[in-house]
Scaffold this motif. Sequence first.
Motif, short mmCIF file in Angstrom:
data_model
loop_
_atom_site.label_atom_id
_atom_site.label_comp_id
_atom_site.label_asym_id
_atom_site.label_seq_id
_atom_site.Cartn_x
_atom_site.Cartn_y
_atom_site.Cartn_z
N LEU A 129 0.88 -1.28 -0.06
CA LEU A 129 0.10 0.36 0.01
C LEU A 129 0.90 1.15 0.15
N GLY A 130 0.60 2.32 -0.73
CA GLY A 130 1.22 3.36 -0.80
C GLY A 130 0.60 4.47 0.28
N GLN A 155 -0.98 7.20 -0.25
CA GLN A 155 -2.39 7.59 -0.45
C GLN A 155 -3.25 6.69 -0.08
N GLU A 156 -3.18 5.57 -0.29
CA GLU A 156 -4.05 4.40 0.15
C GLU A 156 -4.19 4.37 1.70
N ILE A 157 -3.13 4.21 2.32
CA ILE A 157 -3.22 4.36 3.92
C ILE A 157 -3.74 5.59 4.23
N VAL A 185 -6.29 7.23 2.96
CA VAL A 185 -7.56 7.10 2.50
C VAL A 185 -8.26 6.15 3.57
N ILE A 186 -7.74 5.05 3.98
CA ILE A 186 -8.20 4.03 4.75
C ILE A 186 -8.20 4.78 6.04
#
Length: 61
Positions: free
Chosen positions: A4-5, A7-9, A11-12
């Motif tokens: 996970l990058g 940005q994904e972290i 958003v989560i």
Amino acid sequence: MFGLGFQEILVIALIILLLCGGKKIPELMRGLGKGVKSFKDGMNEVTDITKDADKEEKKDE
């Protein structure tokens, strides 16, 4: 981390913040920490038991 990058972290984390609220997150993290500690303690106990069993086998030989 798990592919996970950043940005994904992010958003989560925002989704969790919206679903749980700011006051509930410390309780969730505390529970998660206790769960991880319990798991590690259990793994250490299993390791100790297997080491003891190996020592007993070597004594018998």
